[in-house]
Scaffold this motif. Structure first.
Motif, PDB file in Angstrom:
ATOM      1  N   MET A  64       0.832  -1.206   0.000  1.00  0.00           N
ATOM      2  CA  MET A  64       0.000   0.000   0.000  1.00  0.00           C
ATOM      3  C   MET A  64       0.865   1.253   0.000  1.00  0.00           C
ATOM      4  N   LYS A  65       1.991   1.199   0.669  1.00  0.00           N
ATOM      5  CA  LYS A  65       2.909   2.346   0.653  1.00  0.00           C
ATOM      6  C   LYS A  65       3.344   2.632  -0.777  1.00  0.00           C
ATOM      7  N   ASP A  66       3.702   1.574  -1.518  1.00  0.00           N
ATOM      8  CA  ASP A  66       4.113   1.739  -2.911  1.00  0.00           C
ATOM      9  C   ASP A  66       2.958   2.219  -3.779  1.00  0.00           C
ATOM     10  N   ALA A  67       1.761   1.647  -3.567  1.00  0.00           N
ATOM     11  CA  ALA A  67       0.607   1.964  -4.412  1.00  0.00           C
ATOM     12  C   ALA A  67       0.038   3.350  -4.142  1.00  0.00           C
ATOM     13  N   MET A  68       0.239   3.852  -2.937  1.00  0.00           N
ATOM     14  CA  MET A  68      -0.395   5.108  -2.541  1.00  0.00           C
ATOM     15  C   MET A  68       0.618   6.235  -2.392  1.00  0.00           C
ATOM     16  N   GLY A  69       1.601   6.274  -3.250  1.00  0.00           N
ATOM     17  CA  GLY A  69       2.524   7.404  -3.262  1.00  0.00           C
ATOM     18  C   GLY A  69       3.358   7.531  -2.012  1.00  0.00           C
ATOM     19  N   GLY A  70       3.804   6.401  -1.477  1.00  0.00           N
ATOM     20  CA  GLY A  70       4.655   6.446  -0.297  1.00  0.00           C
ATOM     21  C   GLY A  70       3.885   6.540   1.005  1.00  0.00           C
ATOM     22  N   GLY A  71       2.562   6.422   0.939  1.00  0.00           N
ATOM     23  CA  GLY A  71       1.761   6.475   2.149  1.00  0.00           C
ATOM     24  C   GLY A  71       1.621   7.867   2.728  1.00  0.00           C
ATOM     25  N   THR A  72       1.777   8.866   1.888  1.00  0.00           N
ATOM     26  CA  THR A  72       1.656  10.231   2.374  1.00  0.00           C
ATOM     27  C   THR A  72       0.239  10.737   2.179  1.00  0.00           C
ATOM     28  N   ALA A  73      -0.124  11.699   2.962  1.00  0.00           N
ATOM     29  CA  ALA A  73      -1.434  12.325   2.815  1.00  0.00           C
ATOM     30  C   ALA A  73      -1.488  13.062   1.485  1.00  0.00           C
ATOM     31  N   GLY A  74      -2.682  13.422   1.055  1.00  0.00           N
ATOM     32  CA  GLY A  74      -2.831  14.156  -0.184  1.00  0.00           C
ATOM     33  C   GLY A  74      -3.440  13.322  -1.292  1.00  0.00           C
ATOM     34  N   LEU A  75      -3.838  12.127  -0.978  1.00  0.00           N
ATOM     35  CA  LEU A  75      -4.507  11.262  -1.929  1.00  0.00           C
ATOM     36  C   LEU A  75      -5.923  11.779  -2.156  1.00  0.00           C
ATOM     37  N   ASP A  76      -6.327  11.886  -3.414  1.00  0.00           N
ATOM     38  CA  ASP A  76      -7.694  12.261  -3.764  1.00  0.00           C
ATOM     39  C   ASP A  76      -8.356  11.018  -4.345  1.00  0.00           C
ATOM     40  N   LEU A  77      -9.366  10.504  -3.647  1.00  0.00           N
ATOM     41  CA  LEU A  77     -10.004   9.258  -4.031  1.00  0.00           C
ATOM     42  C   LEU A  77     -11.491   9.483  -4.222  1.00  0.00           C
ATOM     43  N   ARG A  78     -11.988   9.122  -5.412  1.00  0.00           N
ATOM     44  CA  ARG A  78     -13.425   9.193  -5.695  1.00  0.00           C
ATOM     45  C   ARG A  78     -13.865   7.804  -6.097  1.00  0.00           C
ATOM     46  N   SER A  79     -14.890   7.280  -5.412  1.00  0.00           N
ATOM     47  CA  SER A  79     -15.285   5.893  -5.613  1.00  0.00           C
ATOM     48  C   SER A  79     -16.785   5.738  -5.780  1.00  0.00           C
ATOM     49  N   ARG A  80     -17.156   4.729  -6.579  1.00  0.00           N
ATOM     50  CA  ARG A  80     -18.545   4.275  -6.684  1.00  0.00           C
ATOM     51  C   ARG A  80     -18.529   2.792  -6.341  1.00  0.00           C
ATOM     52  N   ARG A  81     -19.255   2.418  -5.302  1.00  0.00           N
ATOM     53  CA  ARG A  81     -19.197   1.052  -4.794  1.00  0.00           C
ATOM     54  C   ARG A  81     -20.558   0.372  -4.894  1.00  0.00           C
TER      55      ARG A  81
END
Length: 141
Positions: A64-81
């Motif tokens: 997840m660290k690799d997939a999420m840009g090093g695990g830093t804040a600032g991720l913008d996630l928009r989801s339809r579930r």
């Protein structure tokens, strides 16, 4: 086929709201707190075959660290579930999402198996194509 109540549907929506909030803040350890380990992972290699493995908490955190840009804040996630309840305690949730990290937008389509625990919902299986580069192909038997 199991028909969830409005309350059950709401509980899954609330769980994902908490998951998304933790992800957007880069709280990887707190994301792992929402899982059951070992975690099953089913994926594939583009142009190859399916591959499966189990992750420990530590392996999940590293991925997840690799997939999420090093695990830093600032991720913008928009989801339809779309939840598909198999029973009152098992739900497969199909997600279509757009994730933006450091200005780079990525479309994702995946599914999670959530299991109801004494502490509430937890994810136990992740299903998403394309994560298996270098992993051995799944074999029957």
């Amino acid at each position: 086929m199991y028909q969830p109540s409005a309350e059950e549907l709401k509980s899954v929506e609330e769980w994902f709201a908490e998951y998304d909030a933790r992800a957007e803040r880069g709280e990887l350890d707190r994301l792992a707190d929402l899982a059951v380990f070992p975690m099953n992972l089913a994926t594939d290699v583009p142009g190859g075959y399916a591959t499966v493995r189990q992750w420990t908490r530590e392996e999940y955190l590293e991925a997840m660290k690799d997939a999420m840009g090093g695990g830093t804040a600032g991720l913008d996630l928009r989801s339809r579930r779309t939840p598909h309840f198999l029973s009152e305690n098992l739900v497969v949730v199909e997600t279509h999402a757009t994730m933006t990290i450091e200005g780079q937008e990525q479309e994702m389509h995946y599914a999670d198996l959530l299991v109801r625990t004494e502490d509430g919902w937890a994810f136990q299986t992740m299903i998403q194509g394309g994560w298996g580069h270098g992993w051995p192909a799944a074999r029957r038997g």
